[in-house]
Design a protein around this motif. Structure first.
Motif, PDB file in Angstrom:
ATOM      1  N   TYR A   4      47.173  35.973  38.133  1.00 52.87           N
ATOM      2  CA  TYR A   4      47.004  34.540  37.986  1.00 52.87           C
ATOM      3  C   TYR A   4      48.193  33.832  38.616  1.00 52.87           C
ATOM      4  CZ  TYR A   4      43.529  36.175  34.700  1.00 52.87           C
ATOM      5  OH  TYR A   4      42.469  36.821  34.126  1.00 52.87           O
ATOM      6  N   VAL A   5      47.901  32.744  39.330  1.00 54.22           N
ATOM      7  CA  VAL A   5      48.943  32.047  40.063  1.00 54.22           C
ATOM      8  C   VAL A   5      48.810  30.535  39.903  1.00 54.22           C
ATOM      9  CG1 VAL A   5      49.163  33.864  41.819  1.00 54.22           C
ATOM     10  CG2 VAL A   5      47.602  31.957  42.214  1.00 54.22           C
ATOM     11  N   ARG A   6      49.914  29.869  40.192  1.00 50.85           N
ATOM     12  CA  ARG A   6      49.942  28.430  40.437  1.00 50.85           C
ATOM     13  C   ARG A   6      50.313  28.296  41.896  1.00 50.85           C
ATOM     14  NH1 ARG A   6      50.234  24.920  35.798  1.00 50.85           N
ATOM     15  NH2 ARG A   6      50.180  26.181  33.935  1.00 50.85           N
ATOM     16  N   ALA A   7      49.995  27.179  42.504  1.00 52.64           N
ATOM     17  CA  ALA A   7      50.230  27.019  43.934  1.00 52.64           C
ATOM     18  C   ALA A   7      50.807  25.643  44.226  1.00 52.64           C
ATOM     19  CB  ALA A   7      48.920  27.213  44.699  1.00 52.64           C
ATOM     20  N   ALA A   8      51.578  25.587  45.317  1.00 46.80           N
ATOM     21  CA  ALA A   8      52.152  24.316  45.754  1.00 46.80           C
ATOM     22  C   ALA A   8      52.134  24.250  47.266  1.00 46.80           C
ATOM     23  CB  ALA A   8      53.582  24.167  45.242  1.00 46.80           C
ATOM     24  N   ILE A   9      52.010  23.032  47.766  1.00 51.25           N
ATOM     25  CA  ILE A   9      52.173  22.754  49.191  1.00 51.25           C
ATOM     26  C   ILE A   9      53.289  21.720  49.264  1.00 51.25           C
ATOM     27  CG2 ILE A   9      51.123  21.831  51.277  1.00 51.25           C
ATOM     28  CD1 ILE A   9      48.437  22.849  50.211  1.00 51.25           C
ATOM     29  N   GLY A  10      54.400  22.131  49.817  1.00 50.99           N
ATOM     30  CA  GLY A  10      55.579  21.271  49.790  1.00 50.99           C
ATOM     31  C   GLY A  10      56.008  21.066  48.353  1.00 50.99           C
ATOM     32  N   GLU A  11      56.139  19.821  47.948  1.00 49.69           N
ATOM     33  CA  GLU A  11      56.549  19.488  46.576  1.00 49.69           C
ATOM     34  C   GLU A  11      55.356  19.166  45.668  1.00 49.69           C
ATOM     35  OE1 GLU A  11      59.724  19.642  45.455  1.00 49.69           O
ATOM     36  OE2 GLU A  11      60.185  20.449  47.445  1.00 49.69           O
ATOM     37  N   SER A  47      41.972  35.377  58.246  1.00 52.59           N
ATOM     38  CA  SER A  47      41.868  35.337  56.787  1.00 52.59           C
ATOM     39  C   SER A  47      42.406  34.023  56.255  1.00 52.59           C
ATOM     40  CB  SER A  47      42.662  36.482  56.167  1.00 52.59           C
ATOM     41  OG  SER A  47      42.091  37.711  56.482  1.00 52.59           O
ATOM     42  N   ALA A  48      41.966  33.675  55.056  1.00 50.20           N
ATOM     43  CA  ALA A  48      42.479  32.504  54.349  1.00 50.20           C
ATOM     44  C   ALA A  48      42.841  32.930  52.935  1.00 50.20           C
ATOM     45  CB  ALA A  48      41.428  31.401  54.309  1.00 50.20           C
ATOM     46  N   THR A  49      43.666  32.129  52.293  1.00 50.72           N
ATOM     47  CA  THR A  49      43.983  32.364  50.891  1.00 50.72           C
ATOM     48  C   THR A  49      42.952  31.623  50.059  1.00 50.72           C
ATOM     49  OG1 THR A  49      46.340  32.537  51.355  1.00 50.72           O
ATOM     50  CG2 THR A  49      45.720  32.050  49.084  1.00 50.72           C
ATOM     51  N   GLY A  50      42.262  32.364  49.218  1.00 52.89           N
ATOM     52  CA  GLY A  50      41.287  31.756  48.322  1.00 52.89           C
ATOM     53  C   GLY A  50      41.874  31.642  46.930  1.00 52.89           C
ATOM     54  N   LEU A  51      41.795  30.464  46.334  1.00 51.35           N
ATOM     55  CA  LEU A  51      42.223  30.255  44.953  1.00 51.35           C
ATOM     56  C   LEU A  51      40.999  29.905  44.131  1.00 51.35           C
ATOM     57  CD1 LEU A  51      45.483  28.160  45.431  1.00 51.35           C
ATOM     58  CD2 LEU A  51      45.249  30.632  45.144  1.00 51.35           C
ATOM     59  N   ILE A  52      40.704  30.722  43.130  1.00 53.51           N
ATOM     60  CA  ILE A  52      39.536  30.534  42.283  1.00 53.51           C
ATOM     61  C   ILE A  52      39.997  29.949  40.954  1.00 53.51           C
ATOM     62  CG2 ILE A  52      37.585  31.673  41.162  1.00 53.51           C
ATOM     63  CD1 ILE A  52      38.031  33.949  43.306  1.00 53.51           C
ATOM     64  N   CYS A  53      39.518  28.772  40.632  1.00 47.24           N
ATOM     65  CA  CYS A  53      39.914  28.083  39.407  1.00 47.24           C
ATOM     66  C   CYS A  53      39.517  28.919  38.189  1.00 47.24           C
ATOM     67  CB  CYS A  53      39.259  26.709  39.348  1.00 47.24           C
ATOM     68  SG  CYS A  53      39.623  25.818  37.821  1.00 47.24           S
ATOM     69  N   LEU A  54      40.445  29.092  37.263  1.00 45.99           N
ATOM     70  CA  LEU A  54      40.164  29.882  36.065  1.00 45.99           C
ATOM     71  C   LEU A  54      39.279  29.149  35.058  1.00 45.99           C
ATOM     72  CD1 LEU A  54      43.588  31.614  35.378  1.00 45.99           C
ATOM     73  CD2 LEU A  54      41.538  32.579  36.394  1.00 45.99           C
ATOM     74  N   GLY A  57      35.752  27.832  38.129  1.00 43.39           N
ATOM     75  CA  GLY A  57      35.325  28.788  39.145  1.00 43.39           C
ATOM     76  C   GLY A  57      35.235  28.236  40.554  1.00 43.39           C
ATOM     77  N   HIS A  58      35.593  26.979  40.759  1.00 39.62           N
ATOM     78  CA  HIS A  58      35.549  26.410  42.110  1.00 39.62           C
ATOM     79  C   HIS A  58      36.517  27.173  43.015  1.00 39.62           C
ATOM     80  CE1 HIS A  58      34.829  23.325  45.122  1.00 39.62           C
ATOM     81  NE2 HIS A  58      36.131  23.306  45.353  1.00 39.62           N
ATOM     82  N   VAL A  59      36.086  27.477  44.244  1.00 39.70           N
ATOM     83  CA  VAL A  59      36.912  28.226  45.193  1.00 39.70           C
ATOM     84  C   VAL A  59      37.545  27.257  46.188  1.00 39.70           C
ATOM     85  CG1 VAL A  59      36.951  30.037  46.940  1.00 39.70           C
ATOM     86  CG2 VAL A  59      35.417  30.237  44.974  1.00 39.70           C
ATOM     87  N   HIS A  60      38.867  27.314  46.295  1.00 40.41           N
ATOM     88  CA  HIS A  60      39.620  26.498  47.241  1.00 40.41           C
ATOM     89  C   HIS A  60      40.122  27.425  48.337  1.00 40.41           C
ATOM     90  CE1 HIS A  60      39.792  24.574  43.316  1.00 40.41           C
ATOM     91  NE2 HIS A  60      39.997  23.422  43.929  1.00 40.41           N
ATOM     92  N   LEU A  61      39.981  27.041  49.591  1.00 39.97           N
ATOM     93  CA  LEU A  61      40.430  27.864  50.716  1.00 39.97           C
ATOM     94  C   LEU A  61      41.595  27.195  51.438  1.00 39.97           C
ATOM     95  CD1 LEU A  61      37.058  29.019  52.291  1.00 39.97           C
ATOM     96  CD2 LEU A  61      38.593  30.326  50.834  1.00 39.97           C
ATOM     97  N   PHE A  62      42.605  28.004  51.778  1.00 36.89           N
ATOM     98  CA  PHE A  62      43.770  27.507  52.489  1.00 36.89           C
ATOM     99  C   PHE A  62      44.054  28.430  53.663  1.00 36.89           C
ATOM    100  CE2 PHE A  62      44.103  26.112  48.152  1.00 36.89           C
ATOM    101  CZ  PHE A  62      44.496  24.798  48.263  1.00 36.89           C
ATOM    102  N   ALA A  63      43.975  27.890  54.867  1.00 42.14           N
ATOM    103  CA  ALA A  63      44.327  28.639  56.069  1.00 42.14           C
ATOM    104  C   ALA A  63      45.737  28.214  56.474  1.00 42.14           C
ATOM    105  CB  ALA A  63      43.338  28.350  57.193  1.00 42.14           C
ATOM    106  N   GLY A  64      46.500  29.135  56.977  1.00 39.95           N
ATOM    107  CA  GLY A  64      47.871  28.813  57.362  1.00 39.95           C
ATOM    108  C   GLY A  64      48.861  29.253  56.305  1.00 39.95           C
ATOM    109  N   ARG A  65      50.098  28.902  56.526  1.00 38.18           N
ATOM    110  CA  ARG A  65      51.171  29.395  55.663  1.00 38.18           C
ATOM    111  C   ARG A  65      51.844  28.323  54.826  1.00 38.18           C
ATOM    112  NH1 ARG A  65      53.288  34.540  58.093  1.00 38.18           N
ATOM    113  NH2 ARG A  65      51.824  34.992  59.746  1.00 38.18           N
TER     114      ARG A  65
END
Length: 74
Positions: A4-11, A47-54, A57-65
């Motif tokens: 399980y993770v939390r995620a951030a883009i910048g701040e 590939s992309a990073t997929g984040l699945i809401c706990l 269940g919505h799937v969020h996709l993030f391409a790039g770093r």
């Protein structure tokens, strides 16, 4: 076992677009294209990073770093 993770883009912390939850399950997702599938080269797709809401269940996709992941304790 799922991590399980939390995620951030910048701040900015990433929240689910549907339910506003902040905890996700991470999964790598292949971005398949028809041409690569046709020539049996799907393994070479980006590939992309997929984040699945706990929660919902919505799937969020993030391409790039730009996205940073933080392991959730639990």
């Amino acid at each position: 076992m799922a991590k399980y993770v939390r995620a951030a883009i910048g701040e900015t912390w990433v929240l689910c677009l549907i339910c506003r939850n902040a905890t996700f399950r991470k999964r790598e997702v292949k971005l398949n294209s028809t041409g690569m599938e046709l020539f049996d080269l799907a393994w070479a797709n980006e590939s992309a990073t997929g984040l699945i809401c706990l929660v919902c269940g919505h799937v969020h996709l993030f391409a790039g770093r730009a996205i940073r992941l933080f392991r959730e304790r639990g």
